[in-house]
Design a protein around this motif. Sequence first.
Motif, PDB file in Angstrom:
ATOM      1  N   LEU A 182       0.876  -0.947  -0.028  1.00  0.00           N
ATOM      2  CA  LEU A 182       0.117   0.084  -0.085  1.00  0.00           C
ATOM      3  C   LEU A 182       0.888   1.093  -0.032  1.00  0.00           C
ATOM      4  CD1 LEU A 182      -2.989  -0.742   2.562  1.00  0.00           C
ATOM      5  CD2 LEU A 182      -2.727  -1.231  -0.138  1.00  0.00           C
ATOM      6  N   THR A 183       0.421   2.364  -0.644  1.00  0.00           N
ATOM      7  CA  THR A 183       1.195   3.591  -0.632  1.00  0.00           C
ATOM      8  C   THR A 183       0.778   4.528   0.851  1.00  0.00           C
ATOM      9  OG1 THR A 183      -0.893   4.699  -1.660  1.00  0.00           O
ATOM     10  CG2 THR A 183       0.777   3.790  -3.167  1.00  0.00           C
ATOM     11  N   PHE A 184       1.718   5.481   0.673  1.00  0.00           N
ATOM     12  CA  PHE A 184       1.412   6.489   1.727  1.00  0.00           C
ATOM     13  C   PHE A 184       0.032   6.905   1.737  1.00  0.00           C
ATOM     14  CE2 PHE A 184       6.009   7.513   2.389  1.00  0.00           C
ATOM     15  CZ  PHE A 184       6.168   6.903   3.759  1.00  0.00           C
ATOM     16  N   GLU A 185      -0.518   7.351   0.653  1.00  0.00           N
ATOM     17  CA  GLU A 185      -1.767   7.838   0.488  1.00  0.00           C
ATOM     18  C   GLU A 185      -2.888   6.854   1.247  1.00  0.00           C
ATOM     19  OE1 GLU A 185      -2.541   9.015  -3.300  1.00  0.00           O
ATOM     20  OE2 GLU A 185      -1.387  10.793  -3.093  1.00  0.00           O
ATOM     21  N   ALA A 186      -2.966   5.630   0.812  1.00  0.00           N
ATOM     22  CA  ALA A 186      -3.582   4.553   1.473  1.00  0.00           C
ATOM     23  C   ALA A 186      -3.396   4.508   2.853  1.00  0.00           C
ATOM     24  CB  ALA A 186      -3.589   3.071   0.463  1.00  0.00           C
ATOM     25  N   LEU A 187      -1.983   4.234   3.138  1.00  0.00           N
ATOM     26  CA  LEU A 187      -1.871   4.055   4.692  1.00  0.00           C
ATOM     27  C   LEU A 187      -2.630   5.163   5.604  1.00  0.00           C
ATOM     28  CD1 LEU A 187       1.684   2.688   4.244  1.00  0.00           C
ATOM     29  CD2 LEU A 187      -0.305   1.277   4.850  1.00  0.00           C
ATOM     30  N   ARG A 188      -2.317   6.313   5.230  1.00  0.00           N
ATOM     31  CA  ARG A 188      -2.741   7.656   5.870  1.00  0.00           C
ATOM     32  C   ARG A 188      -4.225   7.727   6.027  1.00  0.00           C
ATOM     33  NH1 ARG A 188       1.314  11.427   2.519  1.00  0.00           N
ATOM     34  NH2 ARG A 188       3.606  11.018   3.826  1.00  0.00           N
ATOM     35  N   ARG A 189      -5.027   6.867   5.210  1.00  0.00           N
ATOM     36  CA  ARG A 189      -6.519   7.022   5.491  1.00  0.00           C
ATOM     37  C   ARG A 189      -6.972   5.795   6.523  1.00  0.00           C
ATOM     38  NH1 ARG A 189      -6.589   7.792  -0.246  1.00  0.00           N
ATOM     39  NH2 ARG A 189      -6.610   5.697  -0.801  1.00  0.00           N
ATOM     40  N   SER A 190      -6.367   6.278   7.507  1.00  0.00           N
ATOM     41  CA  SER A 190      -6.551   5.228   8.721  1.00  0.00           C
ATOM     42  C   SER A 190      -7.054   6.190  10.020  1.00  0.00           C
ATOM     43  CB  SER A 190      -5.387   4.337   8.996  1.00  0.00           C
ATOM     44  OG  SER A 190      -5.044   3.603   8.096  1.00  0.00           O
ATOM     45  N   THR A 191      -8.029   5.893  10.638  1.00  0.00           N
ATOM     46  CA  THR A 191      -8.487   6.311  11.889  1.00  0.00           C
ATOM     47  C   THR A 191      -7.327   6.329  12.997  1.00  0.00           C
ATOM     48  OG1 THR A 191     -10.812   5.878  11.342  1.00  0.00           O
ATOM     49  CG2 THR A 191     -10.291   6.759  13.453  1.00  0.00           C
ATOM     50  N   SER A 192      -6.900   4.926  13.309  1.00  0.00           N
ATOM     51  CA  SER A 192      -5.934   4.544  14.129  1.00  0.00           C
ATOM     52  C   SER A 192      -4.742   3.901  13.552  1.00  0.00           C
ATOM     53  CB  SER A 192      -6.635   3.773  15.242  1.00  0.00           C
ATOM     54  OG  SER A 192      -7.591   4.438  16.060  1.00  0.00           O
ATOM     55  N   VAL A 193      -3.600   4.502  13.682  1.00  0.00           N
ATOM     56  CA  VAL A 193      -2.131   3.846  13.350  1.00  0.00           C
ATOM     57  C   VAL A 193      -1.446   3.112  14.560  1.00  0.00           C
ATOM     58  CG1 VAL A 193       0.067   4.162  11.965  1.00  0.00           C
ATOM     59  CG2 VAL A 193      -2.161   5.232  11.156  1.00  0.00           C
ATOM     60  N   TRP A 194      -1.298   1.902  14.543  1.00  0.00           N
ATOM     61  CA  TRP A 194      -0.625   1.399  15.796  1.00  0.00           C
ATOM     62  C   TRP A 194       0.741   0.959  15.015  1.00  0.00           C
ATOM     63  CZ3 TRP A 194      -4.576  -2.197  18.427  1.00  0.00           C
ATOM     64  CH2 TRP A 194      -5.556  -1.424  19.013  1.00  0.00           C
ATOM     65  N   PHE A 195       1.808   1.576  15.564  1.00  0.00           N
ATOM     66  CA  PHE A 195       3.184   0.940  15.219  1.00  0.00           C
ATOM     67  C   PHE A 195       3.575  -0.175  16.250  1.00  0.00           C
ATOM     68  CE2 PHE A 195       3.174   5.129  13.286  1.00  0.00           C
ATOM     69  CZ  PHE A 195       3.669   4.869  12.114  1.00  0.00           C
ATOM     70  N   LEU A 196       4.003  -1.372  15.690  1.00  0.00           N
ATOM     71  CA  LEU A 196       4.234  -2.526  16.576  1.00  0.00           C
ATOM     72  C   LEU A 196       5.627  -2.504  16.667  1.00  0.00           C
ATOM     73  CD1 LEU A 196       1.453  -4.815  15.120  1.00  0.00           C
ATOM     74  CD2 LEU A 196       1.100  -3.118  17.050  1.00  0.00           C
ATOM     75  N   VAL A 197       6.455  -2.613  17.610  1.00  0.00           N
ATOM     76  CA  VAL A 197       8.127  -2.622  17.338  1.00  0.00           C
ATOM     77  C   VAL A 197       8.454  -3.238  18.770  1.00  0.00           C
ATOM     78  CG1 VAL A 197      10.000  -1.300  16.637  1.00  0.00           C
ATOM     79  CG2 VAL A 197       7.835  -0.179  16.395  1.00  0.00           C
ATOM     80  N   SER A 198       9.555  -4.094  18.371  1.00  0.00           N
ATOM     81  CA  SER A 198      10.125  -4.869  19.615  1.00  0.00           C
ATOM     82  C   SER A 198      11.488  -5.025  19.119  1.00  0.00           C
ATOM     83  CB  SER A 198       9.640  -6.261  19.626  1.00  0.00           C
ATOM     84  OG  SER A 198      10.269  -6.986  20.571  1.00  0.00           O
ATOM     85  N   GLY A 199      12.667  -4.963  20.290  1.00  0.00           N
ATOM     86  CA  GLY A 199      13.984  -4.997  20.093  1.00  0.00           C
ATOM     87  C   GLY A 199      14.860  -3.920  19.950  1.00  0.00           C
ATOM     88  N   ASP A 200      16.019  -4.054  20.585  1.00  0.00           N
ATOM     89  CA  ASP A 200      16.926  -2.808  20.489  1.00  0.00           C
ATOM     90  C   ASP A 200      17.428  -2.584  18.963  1.00  0.00           C
ATOM     91  OD1 ASP A 200      17.468  -4.910  22.144  1.00  0.00           O
ATOM     92  OD2 ASP A 200      19.085  -4.219  23.027  1.00  0.00           O
ATOM     93  N   GLY A 201      17.240  -3.702  18.261  1.00  0.00           N
ATOM     94  CA  GLY A 201      17.852  -3.493  16.921  1.00  0.00           C
ATOM     95  C   GLY A 201      16.798  -2.405  16.012  1.00  0.00           C
ATOM     96  N   LYS A 202      15.599  -2.283  16.637  1.00  0.00           N
ATOM     97  CA  LYS A 202      14.749  -1.090  15.864  1.00  0.00           C
ATOM     98  C   LYS A 202      14.669   0.041  16.659  1.00  0.00           C
ATOM     99  CE  LYS A 202      12.806  -4.506  13.588  1.00  0.00           C
ATOM    100  NZ  LYS A 202      11.373  -5.097  13.749  1.00  0.00           N
ATOM    101  N   ALA A 203      15.405   0.290  17.701  1.00  0.00           N
ATOM    102  CA  ALA A 203      15.376   1.501  18.461  1.00  0.00           C
ATOM    103  C   ALA A 203      15.897   2.725  17.874  1.00  0.00           C
ATOM    104  CB  ALA A 203      16.508   1.521  19.863  1.00  0.00           C
ATOM    105  N   GLU A 204      17.065   2.815  17.056  1.00  0.00           N
ATOM    106  CA  GLU A 204      17.297   3.907  16.384  1.00  0.00           C
ATOM    107  C   GLU A 204      16.251   4.428  15.261  1.00  0.00           C
ATOM    108  OE1 GLU A 204      21.039   5.577  13.315  1.00  0.00           O
ATOM    109  OE2 GLU A 204      20.997   3.446  14.105  1.00  0.00           O
ATOM    110  N   ALA A 205      15.735   3.512  14.678  1.00  0.00           N
ATOM    111  CA  ALA A 205      14.593   3.800  13.501  1.00  0.00           C
ATOM    112  C   ALA A 205      13.292   4.432  14.246  1.00  0.00           C
ATOM    113  CB  ALA A 205      14.054   2.429  12.930  1.00  0.00           C
ATOM    114  N   VAL A 206      12.881   3.786  15.628  1.00  0.00           N
ATOM    115  CA  VAL A 206      11.975   4.549  16.176  1.00  0.00           C
ATOM    116  C   VAL A 206      12.016   5.944  16.783  1.00  0.00           C
ATOM    117  CG1 VAL A 206      10.677   4.432  18.586  1.00  0.00           C
ATOM    118  CG2 VAL A 206      11.115   2.265  17.266  1.00  0.00           C
ATOM    119  N   ALA A 207      13.569   6.099  17.011  1.00  0.00           N
ATOM    120  CA  ALA A 207      13.735   7.527  17.630  1.00  0.00           C
ATOM    121  C   ALA A 207      13.827   8.275  16.465  1.00  0.00           C
ATOM    122  CB  ALA A 207      15.283   7.481  18.325  1.00  0.00           C
TER     123      ALA A 207
END
Length: 241
Positions: A182-207
């Motif tokens: 899906l594109t950004f345009e499609a993803l942005r048509r969301s009432t609630s967006v939940w990011f699901l992230v686990s592990g220190d390997g993702k910490a820099e991207a989250v920040a």
Amino acid sequence: MSDARIEVHEDAADLATAVAGELLNRIADAQAAGHVPHIGLTGGTIADAIHREVARLAPESGVDWGAVDFWFGDERFVAPDSPDRNAGQAKAAFLDVVGVPDHRVHQMASTADAASVDEGAAAYEAEVKAHGSGQFDILMLGVGPDGHIASLFPGFPQLDAQDRIAVAVTGSPKPPPERISLTFEALRRSTSVWFLVSGDGKAEAVAKALGGADLHDTPAAGVEGTDETVWFLDRGSASQL
């Protein structure tokens, strides 16, 4: 993402239980209000853990699984029985377990359904137009160590797609190389967006995403819900905030 809510859980297991419980409550509440919710699913390790928790908690939820539509933010363009398929993982973990009817699970094309990845993307765009509600009630997104979401990767031309719902991706930096997203345009048509992230390997991207990075460098910075954006993190993924 100054308005985003951040929830930090002790570990991946606690995160999975919290998200699964919240998802079931939201679906049940929507159905009680007479609404058929449309839910966008993601793949990955933490998503699989959440899906299994949904199946475990489902019997007490009161959810009518025949009255909720499930969609996918992206998919790997591979054979239908490939273990790489997000849809296959979700069906095995909870969709088939709780008895979601097949017509409520809107899968992206496999190599058995479309002659090319471009044809597969066009087919999903048509599916969304024909059977979508115009927006997702809840869209769940995983985040890669490079900050990608769905199959929208840093520096790729699909980040700038206009007037498209779904696009083909080739040469993915993460195998398999051919995907539908899906594109950004499609993803942005969301009432609630939940990011699901686990592990220190993702910490820099989250920040970076929460710090307002450019979406071309960190695609996770490019999506917010119209009403709500929540980052469900564990201590590892939150360690650089």
